[in-house]
Design a protein around this motif. Structure first.
Motif, PDB file in Angstrom:
ATOM      1  N   ALA B  48       0.815  -1.208   0.000  1.00 41.64           N
ATOM      2  CA  ALA B  48       0.000   0.000   0.000  1.00 41.64           C
ATOM      3  C   ALA B  48       0.853   1.265   0.000  1.00 41.64           C
ATOM      4  CB  ALA B  48      -0.933  -0.009   1.212  1.00 41.64           C
ATOM      5  N   SER B  50       3.706   1.780  -1.482  1.00 38.93           N
ATOM      6  CA  SER B  50       4.649   1.729  -2.587  1.00 38.93           C
ATOM      7  C   SER B  50       5.218   3.100  -2.988  1.00 38.93           C
ATOM      8  CB  SER B  50       3.930   1.035  -3.735  1.00 38.93           C
ATOM      9  OG  SER B  50       4.214   1.597  -4.949  1.00 38.93           O
ATOM     10  N   PHE B 209      -8.356  -3.885 -12.034  1.00 38.74           N
ATOM     11  CA  PHE B 209      -7.241  -3.459 -11.185  1.00 38.74           C
ATOM     12  C   PHE B 209      -7.368  -2.008 -10.735  1.00 38.74           C
ATOM     13  CE2 PHE B 209      -6.182  -7.306 -13.146  1.00 38.74           C
ATOM     14  CZ  PHE B 209      -5.350  -7.967 -12.256  1.00 38.74           C
ATOM     15  N   GLY B 210      -8.526  -1.409 -10.990  1.00 37.46           N
ATOM     16  CA  GLY B 210      -8.753  -0.017 -10.581  1.00 37.46           C
ATOM     17  C   GLY B 210      -9.330   0.049  -9.187  1.00 37.46           C
ATOM     18  N   THR B 211      -8.729  -0.675  -8.250  1.00 35.47           N
ATOM     19  CA  THR B 211      -9.247  -0.777  -6.892  1.00 35.47           C
ATOM     20  C   THR B 211      -8.670   0.302  -5.993  1.00 35.47           C
ATOM     21  OG1 THR B 211      -7.461  -2.351  -6.490  1.00 35.47           O
ATOM     22  CG2 THR B 211      -9.631  -3.258  -6.955  1.00 35.47           C
ATOM     23  N   TYR B 212      -9.306   0.504  -4.851  1.00 32.44           N
ATOM     24  CA  TYR B 212      -8.734   1.404  -3.846  1.00 32.44           C
ATOM     25  C   TYR B 212      -7.426   0.817  -3.329  1.00 32.44           C
ATOM     26  CZ  TYR B 212      -7.703   3.478   0.631  1.00 32.44           C
ATOM     27  OH  TYR B 212      -7.041   4.068   1.673  1.00 32.44           O
ATOM     28  N   GLU B 213      -7.462  -0.443  -2.913  1.00 29.64           N
ATOM     29  CA  GLU B 213      -6.272  -1.098  -2.373  1.00 29.64           C
ATOM     30  C   GLU B 213      -5.304  -1.431  -3.498  1.00 29.64           C
ATOM     31  OE1 GLU B 213      -5.371  -1.604   0.666  1.00 29.64           O
ATOM     32  OE2 GLU B 213      -7.232  -1.089   1.707  1.00 29.64           O
ATOM     33  N   ASN B 214      -4.054  -1.590  -3.162  1.00 30.57           N
ATOM     34  CA  ASN B 214      -3.091  -2.114  -4.121  1.00 30.57           C
ATOM     35  C   ASN B 214      -3.606  -3.489  -4.561  1.00 30.57           C
ATOM     36  OD1 ASN B 214      -0.902  -3.509  -5.310  1.00 30.57           O
ATOM     37  ND2 ASN B 214       0.565  -2.236  -4.210  1.00 30.57           N
ATOM     38  N   PRO B 215      -3.909  -3.658  -5.858  1.00 30.20           N
ATOM     39  CA  PRO B 215      -4.578  -4.889  -6.296  1.00 30.20           C
ATOM     40  C   PRO B 215      -3.695  -6.143  -6.208  1.00 30.20           C
ATOM     41  CG  PRO B 215      -4.164  -3.427  -8.160  1.00 30.20           C
ATOM     42  CD  PRO B 215      -3.753  -2.677  -6.942  1.00 30.20           C
ATOM     43  N   THR B 216      -2.421  -5.968  -5.866  1.00 27.37           N
ATOM     44  CA  THR B 216      -1.602  -7.162  -5.600  1.00 27.37           C
ATOM     45  C   THR B 216      -2.219  -7.929  -4.440  1.00 27.37           C
ATOM     46  OG1 THR B 216       0.251  -5.672  -6.035  1.00 27.37           O
ATOM     47  CG2 THR B 216       0.797  -7.912  -5.397  1.00 27.37           C
ATOM     48  N   ASN B 248     -10.917   6.247  -8.159  1.00 27.09           N
ATOM     49  CA  ASN B 248     -10.956   5.252  -7.090  1.00 27.09           C
ATOM     50  C   ASN B 248      -9.789   5.345  -6.112  1.00 27.09           C
ATOM     51  OD1 ASN B 248     -12.686   3.401  -6.056  1.00 27.09           O
ATOM     52  ND2 ASN B 248     -12.047   1.704  -7.311  1.00 27.09           N
ATOM     53  N   ARG B 320      -0.707   8.480  -4.082  1.00 31.89           N
ATOM     54  CA  ARG B 320      -1.343   8.132  -5.367  1.00 31.89           C
ATOM     55  C   ARG B 320      -1.082   9.283  -6.334  1.00 31.89           C
ATOM     56  NH1 ARG B 320      -2.260   4.218  -7.379  1.00 31.89           N
ATOM     57  NH2 ARG B 320      -4.452   3.827  -7.760  1.00 31.89           N
TER      58      ARG B 320
END
Ligand SMILES: Cc1cc2nc3c(=O)[nH]c(=O)nc-3n(C[C@H](O)[C@H](O)[C@H](O)COP(=O)(O)OP(=O)(O)OC[C@H]3O[C@@H](n4cnc5c(N)ncnc54)[C@H](O)[C@@H]3O)c2cc1C
Ligand code: SF4
Ligand code: SF4
Lengths: 77, 576
Positions: B48, B50, B209-216, B248, B320
């Motif tokens: 998160a 990164s 992959f357009g998520t709030y969280e890091n999609p990893t 997002n 972000r």
């Protein structure tokens, strides 16, 4: 089962003039959390291989030559 | 494809925020321990944080807040359902952790006198410490990993834990997302630090992959813990955040609030007293969004030019940073327009709400040798600093456990079954691409689980998730990268089933929008002032049960208890 190939635009582009992957650089590929960048060995440049991007930008920020550009994926734009 | 065996004492799964801290602290406690961080991405830029963070959301700094105040705030923000001991342990260690991070080189905002410049965003207390130069978090952590000689493996995806005959930790298995090599890692202890279940709901953009969280973070750790027999808690208390519509990402009220920005309706009026993210706040946000005065915006256009420039500098370079590009693409300037906002997809995350693996104040789970820290460990509203503090607890507890335990043997049956499961999709040549299955699964999550929650809909949802479960054997992967995505579909499906099961079990409404059940709209303290726990029972079935809320160590008076029920501004008027 048969498969179709759907064309999609990808958000990350690499300036082939600036990219020094042919000299062994793999920085953007290494830092991407989603592992979606790769090196095109024939061309000697990096490119986006999978359309699975968080538009988070480590690839652009850490590239030593400023070759990477991250755009917002089209669906979100 | 090879099978590779390794042996360590402490295996940290996930090298984002909590993970590196856990590894460093285990080594500090005993430098002779073999400590390995196993990371799906690359520890240099994973998780998160990164690209850094905008600030600490929950700093408990002497002179600004006390641990007791903080425990009260989180108790009411989480509607009473907290194991206060875990929150108190965080709060008591919060300041030491800030000082340690400061010493390591993390930059926090300070005033002219050198004191931390804490800001008020929460309803009652003052806990937000900005980090306008917070981009270097990962560099700082990486330096510590090197200094303490922690081993790191990148691009390995942990898929299952190994247990000994007594149900204690014996190891973990993983797959390399570039070679598909299979890893068997024997270990005395595992620390789970794999972050939130961020790929549960589908964002409104439709981009996976357009998520709030890091999609990893696909919910891997929730699934790993579940299959190892650990108890999970508060899974029905979903994470839903107020975000920039389509982009997002956070907009972010915590950054702009102290400068005078605020959440507004279409008329530009404030409608909530406090922008701190809680279920109650999200309920008001949702009502405004869907009501006649909607949608909701972040308003900054009344601020002075210097102020806006300062906000832009923070929001467009930190955390972000692509926010600026998004706004530019839409032709939005904070000076003349408001930022349109929306609610996020649902997720599981104790960093923001309360859904996670059950831990005590030493980061111990209910499985011997298994620890959890960060977004996936159930310590409500724990955020980044909570991830660091519980990372420390987990590292120290694991080191202690190692001192009194020997390395358990590995059961060949468990290994064989897992290798067959993991490599399975590579042998399916005529099957389903993971992306298609994931899209359908997450669309169903939206259709059936997104609040308002409705009993019959959630039951249908469970049926659909079971059908997707049948499809898992037909997943096909044409390369190791797709294989990683296929394994993630398994994790996401597990999380969807857990989310539905726990939500159906709690027959009341609580936490505002997070668990708003249309057919049980009232809060019912008489029957439901309890934790809802979820685990895999001896027959391998998903089961729920209750755990009493331990008597509070920090009691609350009646007035304090209702503080978060009064977030709506009653007489709406524009207060600039
Ligand atoms: C956009 C955003 C903004 C935020 N802003 C703030 C803020 O301003 N202030 C604040 O205090 N908090 C903030 N938070 C919350 C904070 O960042 C998190 O609570 C915290 O960083 C969580 O740490 P973690 O270690 O649990 O997860 P992460 O840091 O995400 O680490 C999880 C790691 O696990 C790895 N992983 C996942 N699955 C596997 C697997 N199967 N095998 C191996 N590795 C795996 C991932 O690659 C990742 O490196 C924000 C979060 C987000 C997403
Ligand atoms: S923006 Fe992030 S996810 Fe997208 S390619 Fe760059 S590093 Fe990877
Ligand atoms: S980091 Fe930059 S120079 Fe290096 S491979 Fe990537 S694009 Fe090319």
């Amino acid at each position: 089962m048969s498969y179709a190939i759907n064309r999609v635009t990808v958000p990350v582009s690499v300036d082939e003039e600036k990219c020094i992957a042919d000299k062994g650089c793999t920085v953007c590929v290494d830092v991407c959390p989603l592992d979606v960048l790769a090196i095109d060995l024939a061309k000697g440049t990096a490119y986006m291989k999978f359309d699975e991007c968080w538009y988070c930008m480590p690839c652009e920020k850490d590239c030593p030559t400023g070759a990477v550009n991250v755009d917002i994926p089209y669906l979100l734009r | 494809m090879n099978t590779i065996e390794m042996e360590v004492d402490v295996l940290v799964i996930g090298g984002g925020t909590a993970g590196p801290m856990a590894a460093v602290k285990a080594k500090e406690k005993n430098p002779d321990l073999r400590v390995l961080v196993l990371e799906k991405a690359n520890v240099k830029r994973s998780g998160a944080i990164s690209m850094g963070m905008d600030g600490l959301n929950n700093a408990v700094i002497p002179g600004h807040a006390t641990p007791e105040q903080y425990v009260k705030e989180i108790t009411v923000a989480n509607d009473g359902i907290v194991n206060q001991k875990t929150v108190l342990a965080y709060a008591q260690n919060s300041f030491d952790m800030i000082q340690e991070l400061d010493k390591w080189g993390v930059k926090f905002e300070k005033d002219e006198t050198g004191d931390y410049a804490v800001k008020k965003v929460h309803h009652i207390g003052t806990y937000v410490l900005p980090m306008p130069e917070g981009h270097n978090m990962k560099k700082v952590l990486y330096r510590q990993l090197k200094k303490r000689r922690v081993e790191v493996t990148n691009r390995l995806v942990a898929t299952r834990l190994l247990l000994d005959s007594n149900g204690a930790i014996a190891g973990a298995m993983a797959v390399d997302c570039r070679t598909a090599d299979f890893y068997i890692i024997r270990t005395k202890t595992v620390i789970l630090a794999t972050g939130a279940a961020g790929r549960l709901g589908l964002p409104t953009s439709g981009y996976l992959f357009g998520t709030y969280e890091n999609p990893t973070n696909a919910g891997d750790g929730y699934s790993l813990a579940y299959h190892a027999g650990a108890e999970l808690s508060g899974i029905e208390c979903f994470q839903i955040n107020p975000l920039i519509k389509d982009y997002n990402g956070p907009s972010c009220a915590y950054v702009t609030g102290p400068f005078g920005g605020y959440t507004a309706n279409a008329k530009g009026d404030r409608f909530i007293e406090c922008d701190y993210w809680s279920g109650q706040m999200m309920m008001e946000f949702y009502r405004e969004l869907e009501g006649g005065n909607g949608p909701v915006f972040l308003k900054m256009n009344h601020l002075a030019e210097e102020t806006i420039a300062q906000i832009e500098e923070i929001l467009h370079s930190n955390e972000r940073p692509s926010r600026g590009r998004f706004h530019a693409g839409r032709g939005l300037n904070y000076r003349d327009g408001m930022v349109e906002m929306h609610i996020s997809e649902i997720g599981l995350c104790s960093g923001h709400s309360a859904s996670g693996v059950w831990v005590n104040e030493k980061a111990e789970t209910t499985v011997p040798g298994l620890y959890a820290a960060g977004d996936l460990a159930c310590v409500p509203h724990n955020y980044m600093l909570g991830a660091f503090v519980y990372g420390k607890f987990a590292g120290e507890s694991a080191a202690e456990y190692c001192a009194t335990h020997t390395l358990p043997p590995v059961d060949a049956g468990q290994v064989e079954r897992e290798r067959a499961r993991v490599w399975g999709p590579l042998n399916v040549t005529d099957g389903l691409p993971p992306s298609q299955v994931e899209y359908k699964l997450r669309r169903m999550v939206n259709d059936y689980l997104q609040p308002p929650k409705i009993t019959r809909k959630m039951e249908i949802g469970l049926q659909r998730f079971a059908e997707v479960g049948e499809d898992l054997g037909r997943l096909s992967a044409s390369n190791p990268h797709e294989l990683m995505r296929a394994m993630e579909v398994h994790f996401i499906r597990d999380c969807a089933e857990m989310a539905a099961t726990a939500s159906l079990y709690r027959k009341e409404s609580r936490w505002g929008l997070y668990h708003y059940r249309a057919d049980f709209p009232e809060k019912n303290d008489e029957d439901w002032f309890v934790h809802v726990q979820l685990k895999k029972d001896d027959q391998g079935e998903m089961t729920c049960f209750t755990r009493p809320v331990d008597p509070y160590v920090i009691p609350l008076d009646e007035e304090e208890k209702t503080a978060y029920q009064k977030l709506r501004i009653v007489k709406e008027s524009a207060i600039a």
